[in-house]
Motif scaffolding. Structure first.
Motif, mmCIF file in Angstrom:
data_model
loop_
_atom_site.group_PDB
_atom_site.id
_atom_site.type_symbol
_atom_site.label_atom_id
_atom_site.label_comp_id
_atom_site.label_asym_id
_atom_site.label_seq_id
_atom_site.Cartn_x
_atom_site.Cartn_y
_atom_site.Cartn_z
ATOM 1 N N CYS A 1 64.834 -72.683 23.652
ATOM 2 C CA CYS A 1 63.596 -72.568 23.216
ATOM 3 C C CYS A 1 62.629 -73.790 23.313
ATOM 4 O O CYS A 1 62.570 -74.371 22.382
ATOM 5 N N PRO A 2 62.140 -73.974 24.646
ATOM 6 C CA PRO A 2 61.319 -75.159 24.507
ATOM 7 C C PRO A 2 60.091 -75.164 23.732
ATOM 8 O O PRO A 2 59.685 -75.956 23.308
ATOM 9 N N ASP A 3 59.698 -74.134 23.544
ATOM 10 C CA ASP A 3 58.309 -74.090 22.471
ATOM 11 C C ASP A 3 58.571 -74.643 21.254
ATOM 12 O O ASP A 3 57.770 -75.407 20.542
ATOM 13 N N SER A 4 60.097 -74.530 20.658
ATOM 14 C CA SER A 4 60.041 -75.074 19.384
ATOM 15 C C SER A 4 60.408 -76.641 19.412
ATOM 16 O O SER A 4 59.858 -77.457 18.666
ATOM 17 N N GLU A 5 60.944 -77.110 20.683
ATOM 18 C CA GLU A 5 61.017 -78.473 20.770
ATOM 19 C C GLU A 5 59.404 -79.308 21.011
ATOM 20 O O GLU A 5 59.237 -80.057 20.460
ATOM 21 N N LEU A 6 58.380 -78.270 21.635
ATOM 22 C CA LEU A 6 57.093 -78.908 21.818
ATOM 23 C C LEU A 6 56.463 -78.975 20.254
ATOM 24 O O LEU A 6 55.622 -79.606 20.318
ATOM 25 N N GLU A 7 56.932 -77.679 19.388
ATOM 26 C CA GLU A 7 56.416 -77.808 18.279
ATOM 27 C C GLU A 7 56.836 -78.966 17.380
ATOM 28 O O GLU A 7 56.089 -79.770 16.604
ATOM 29 N N ARG A 8 58.076 -79.464 17.438
ATOM 30 C CA ARG A 8 58.926 -80.575 16.789
ATOM 31 C C ARG A 8 58.185 -81.742 17.295
ATOM 32 O O ARG A 8 57.717 -82.705 16.456
ATOM 33 N N LEU A 9 57.668 -81.782 18.820
ATOM 34 C CA LEU A 9 57.248 -82.977 19.078
ATOM 35 C C LEU A 9 55.680 -83.278 18.507
ATOM 36 O O LEU A 9 55.264 -84.195 18.023
ATOM 37 N N GLU A 10 55.048 -82.107 18.530
ATOM 38 C CA GLU A 10 53.649 -82.225 17.772
ATOM 39 C C GLU A 10 53.690 -82.844 16.223
ATOM 40 O O GLU A 10 53.022 -83.656 15.864
ATOM 41 N N LYS A 11 54.902 -82.199 15.774
ATOM 42 C CA LYS A 11 55.001 -82.591 14.204
ATOM 43 C C LYS A 11 55.348 -84.181 14.135
ATOM 44 O O LYS A 11 54.791 -84.799 13.444
ATOM 45 N N ALA A 12 56.056 -84.369 15.107
ATOM 46 C CA ALA A 12 56.505 -85.890 15.030
ATOM 47 C C ALA A 12 55.282 -86.887 15.376
ATOM 48 O O ALA A 12 55.453 -87.893 14.738
ATOM 49 N N LYS A 13 54.429 -86.113 16.321
ATOM 50 C CA LYS A 13 53.509 -87.126 16.537
ATOM 51 C C LYS A 13 52.468 -87.308 15.459
ATOM 52 O O LYS A 13 51.884 -88.403 15.368
ATOM 53 N N THR A 14 52.313 -86.188 14.497
ATOM 54 C CA THR A 14 51.252 -86.285 13.657
ATOM 55 C C THR A 14 51.888 -87.360 12.557
ATOM 56 O O THR A 14 51.228 -87.899 11.874
ATOM 57 N N GLU A 15 53.105 -87.310 12.261
ATOM 58 C CA GLU A 15 53.840 -88.134 11.329
ATOM 59 C C GLU A 15 53.645 -89.572 11.824
ATOM 60 O O GLU A 15 53.225 -90.534 11.321
ATOM 61 N N ALA A 16 53.830 -89.866 13.088
ATOM 62 C CA ALA A 16 53.614 -91.060 13.630
ATOM 63 C C ALA A 16 52.199 -91.600 13.610
ATOM 64 O O ALA A 16 51.989 -92.788 13.132
ATOM 65 N N GLU A 17 51.419 -90.730 13.808
ATOM 66 C CA GLU A 17 49.784 -91.126 13.645
ATOM 67 C C GLU A 17 49.680 -91.610 12.132
ATOM 68 O O GLU A 17 48.911 -92.483 11.842
ATOM 69 N N ILE B 1 60.681 -91.047 18.141
ATOM 70 C CA ILE B 1 61.937 -90.488 17.998
ATOM 71 C C ILE B 1 62.685 -90.693 16.771
ATOM 72 O O ILE B 1 63.042 -89.740 16.256
ATOM 73 N N ALA B 2 61.965 -91.735 16.051
ATOM 74 C CA ALA B 2 62.427 -91.937 14.562
ATOM 75 C C ALA B 2 61.942 -90.577 13.787
ATOM 76 O O ALA B 2 62.549 -90.015 13.099
ATOM 77 N N CYS B 3 60.749 -90.240 14.192
ATOM 78 C CA CYS B 3 59.836 -89.209 13.486
ATOM 79 C C CYS B 3 60.737 -87.829 13.923
ATOM 80 O O CYS B 3 60.976 -87.108 12.761
ATOM 81 N N ALA C 1 58.790 -99.064 10.341
ATOM 82 C CA ALA C 1 58.247 -98.174 9.492
ATOM 83 C C ALA C 1 57.697 -98.874 8.239
ATOM 84 O O ALA C 1 57.863 -99.824 7.916
ATOM 85 N N VAL C 2 56.684 -97.949 7.437
ATOM 86 C CA VAL C 2 56.147 -98.438 6.282
ATOM 87 C C VAL C 2 56.921 -98.031 5.283
ATOM 88 O O VAL C 2 57.325 -96.887 5.199
ATOM 89 N N LEU C 3 57.419 -98.861 4.469
ATOM 90 C CA LEU C 3 58.236 -98.398 3.407
ATOM 91 C C LEU C 3 57.604 -98.181 2.347
ATOM 92 O O LEU C 3 56.516 -98.829 1.900
ATOM 93 N N ARG C 4 57.720 -96.962 1.812
ATOM 94 C CA ARG C 4 56.786 -96.445 0.858
ATOM 95 C C ARG C 4 57.116 -97.004 -0.639
ATOM 96 O O ARG C 4 56.499 -96.998 -1.601
ATOM 97 N N GLU C 5 58.625 -97.460 -0.760
ATOM 98 C CA GLU C 5 58.977 -97.889 -2.085
ATOM 99 C C GLU C 5 60.223 -98.719 -2.037
ATOM 100 O O GLU C 5 60.788 -98.925 -0.680
ATOM 101 N N PRO C 6 60.555 -99.579 -2.990
ATOM 102 C CA PRO C 6 61.572 -100.475 -2.697
ATOM 103 C C PRO C 6 62.845 -100.034 -2.495
ATOM 104 O O PRO C 6 63.208 -98.792 -2.955
ATOM 105 N N VAL C 7 63.541 -100.442 -1.213
ATOM 106 C CA VAL C 7 64.685 -99.705 -0.805
ATOM 107 C C VAL C 7 65.784 -100.584 -0.281
ATOM 108 O O VAL C 7 65.480 -101.833 -0.397
#
Ligand code: PEP
Ligand code: MG
Length: 544
Positions: A35-51, A138-140, A149-155
């Motif tokens: 299902c390449p379409d769902s991979e393309l969808e994952r890619l878009e989501k990851a790019k949004t998160e990266a942005e 890839i991390a996203c 990454a931006v650390l959002r809280e102490p970890v």
């Protein structure tokens, strides 16, 4: 409760949530998809998160350091939208029916190589940006914490291993502790943990990585090297008690602030601090260091995605000098190479990088980079009491060449009407057996020596400081190492020069008396150890 055991490298404890950090070199598997379409969808989501991440990073950096620094993240945002890059990824997903992370990884490699092969040095440096953006996507995609990454809280950061560059680019204010599966106690990551006074456990074993997930709760014991997953209440309490006992010890040492580092019989020694960043200056002043004995300037380069400019470096050096109010500040010129790899330098891959082009060797091979730093240093020298020190010297001719370069730059500055301090001392690190063995020839050429026992031990005992398997063979008190320190000390003094020790051995109080009896003039240690060493010095009686 599951307990993992590694080596504690800083006496402190921490309890908190885990962020599992993926390294720069994420291993990505090729997987077939129907299902390449769902991979393309994952890619878009990851790019949004990266942005989103990049926008936050740019904002944070702009607020902290200014817009020039933030520019790099804006470049990354543009790359995220690059048509050629995106088309290549999408094409691979649809035509080869592969998972998105694989398509991103392969495309990233191809593009990075393409940039690296270009003639223009600006374009070559973009190769590292492509790698960064690829790792971020890839991390996203894999929902892991990227090393940038931006650390959002102490970890509590848990990673397979951490390179000095990765450690340096973390938001220190949000790191409660470091735990690595691999790594050795002499690595720069361990050294950084000590200089930041953050608890750390190194070499906790690979099983740890499969046992932990982002958000899990963990207790880290930097005294014993224990990493306790999902600790019970009793453990958490015990950790807090240990930490407050250590803090109490440090509080008692605070009474030594303002007192001289002098033995019972009146021998005075200077106890200075090692830093890797201006951020460590608070600790330096808090612990009453008598100067900066080692500023590892390469971290200025490792924290960034492109060469720091002359002006940027000048501003940092000037700030450190001014904060020290006339006390001596020894700045080591960049010691890139070996474990301190910096993407945009585009260094050649070496079989044995610790024996390769590192420190002064790299500076001599790339004078265009070195000159920028030397100009910044000399300009800053007008604002305080500076010493410039060169790492990894093995030959007389290397030092001659460096001193010639400095002379030329001084002339250049004079021609431009820019002032510098002609009281600026120059010195070298004694961190190769060769430099100790020819120290009688090097001493007349400089004002001081500073012994880098970390590398001196590595090169004398043939024990890779990155390889934890060599630790049993790496006796830091080995008589071969101590003989070389003695030899360098005698050479320095017979030429009327001073000598310090800035390797980790300087804070080993079981050796303080030995070093004092040799006649060592300065010990430079992580800021948090200054008062501990002063306390040791004040208890020694050399007349006995
Ligand atoms: C050393 O080698 O002892 C030293 C102080 O330098 P670094 O640890 O940064 O290599
Ligand atoms: Mg060294």
């Amino acid at each position: 409760m599951t307990v993992f055991k590694g080596k504690g490298v800083n006496k402190a404890t921490a309890v908190g949530k885990i962020a599992v950090l993926t390294g720069q070199e994420t291993v990505v598997k090729r997987e077939r998809t129907d299902c390449p379409d769902s991979e393309l969808e994952r890619l878009e989501k990851a790019k949004t998160e990266a942005e989103i991440q990049l926008k936050e990073l740019a904002k944070k950096v702009r607020e902290e350091t200014g817009s020039a620094e933030a520019e790099i993240f804006e470049i990354h945002m543009m790359m995220l939208e690059d048509e050629d890059y995106n088309n290549a990824v999408k094409e691979m997903i649809t035509s080869q029916k592969v998972n998105a992370e694989y398509a991103v990884a392969v495309t990233g490699d191809n593009f990075a190589q393409m940039f690296a092969d270009m003639e223009d040095s600006y374009m070559q440096a973009r190769s590292a940006d492509v790698k960064d953006i690829t790792n971020r996507i890839i991390a996203c995609l894999t929902d892991s914490t990227s090393s940038q990454a931006v650390l959002r809280e102490p970890v509590v950061i848990i990673a397979d291993d951490l390179s000095p560059a990765e450690t340096a680019s973390l938001d220190k204010g949000k790191v409660l502790a470091f735990v690595t599966a691999k790594g050795s106690v002499n690595s720069h990551t361990a050294i950084l943990a000590r200089s930041m006074d953050i608890p750390a456990v190194i070499g906790a074993g690979e099983e740890l990585l499969s046992a932990v997930r982002d958000g899990d709760f963990v207790a880290v014991d930097g005294f014993t090297g224990e990493v306790i997953l999902n600790p019970d209440e009793k453990t958490v309490k015990a950790m807090a008690q240990k930490l407050s006992a250590e803090k109490e010890k440090k509080r008692l040492l605070q009474s030594l602030k303002g007192k001289a580092s002098v033995t019972v019989d009146g021998r005075k020694i200077s106890i200075c601090a090692n830093i890797g960043s201006v951020d460590n200056m608070g600790e330096v002043l808090l612990n009453d260091a008598e100067g900066i004995g080692l500023f590892r300037s390469e971290f200025l380069y490792l924290e960034k995605n492109d060469f720091p400019t002359e002006q940027e470096q000048f501003a940092v050096y000037r700030r450190v000098l001014e904060s020290m109010g006339g006390k001596k500040v020894i700045i080591r010129t960049l010691d890139i190479g070996a474990d301190k790899q910096c993407g945009y330098f585009n260094l050649k891959k070496e079989e044995n990088p610790a024996l390769g082009i590192r420190g002064a060797r790299l500076c001599l091979n790339r004078p265009e980079i070195f000159r920028v730093q030397l100009r910044a240093l000399l300009r800053a020298s007008a604002y305080g009491n500076m010493g410039i020190m060169f790492p990894m010297i093995t030959n007389v001719w290397e030092l001659e060449e460096i001193l010639r370069l400095i002379k030329g730059i001084k002339k250049e500055l004079e021609g431009e009407g820019i002032s510098y301090s002609d009281k600026t001392e120059t010195g070298i690190m004694i961190e190769t057996p060769a430099s100790a063995l020819i120290s009688h020839r090097l001493a007349p050429m400089v004002d001081f020596f500073s012994v880098g026992t970390n590398d001196l031990t590595q090169y004398t005992l043939a024990c890779d400081r990155q390889n934890s398997d060599t630790e049993p063979f790496c006796d830091t008190h080995h008589e071969a190492v101590l003989s070389l320190v003695k030899m360098a000390c005698e050479s320095a003094h017979s030429h009327g020069k001073w000598i310090g020790i800035c390797g980790e051995l300087a804070s080993d109080t079981s050796l303080t008396e030995y070093f004092l009896r040799l006649g060592i003039d300065e010990l430079s240690v992580p800021p948090a150890d200054v008062l501990k060493v002063r306390d040791a010095v004040r208890r020694i009686d050399l007349s006995e």
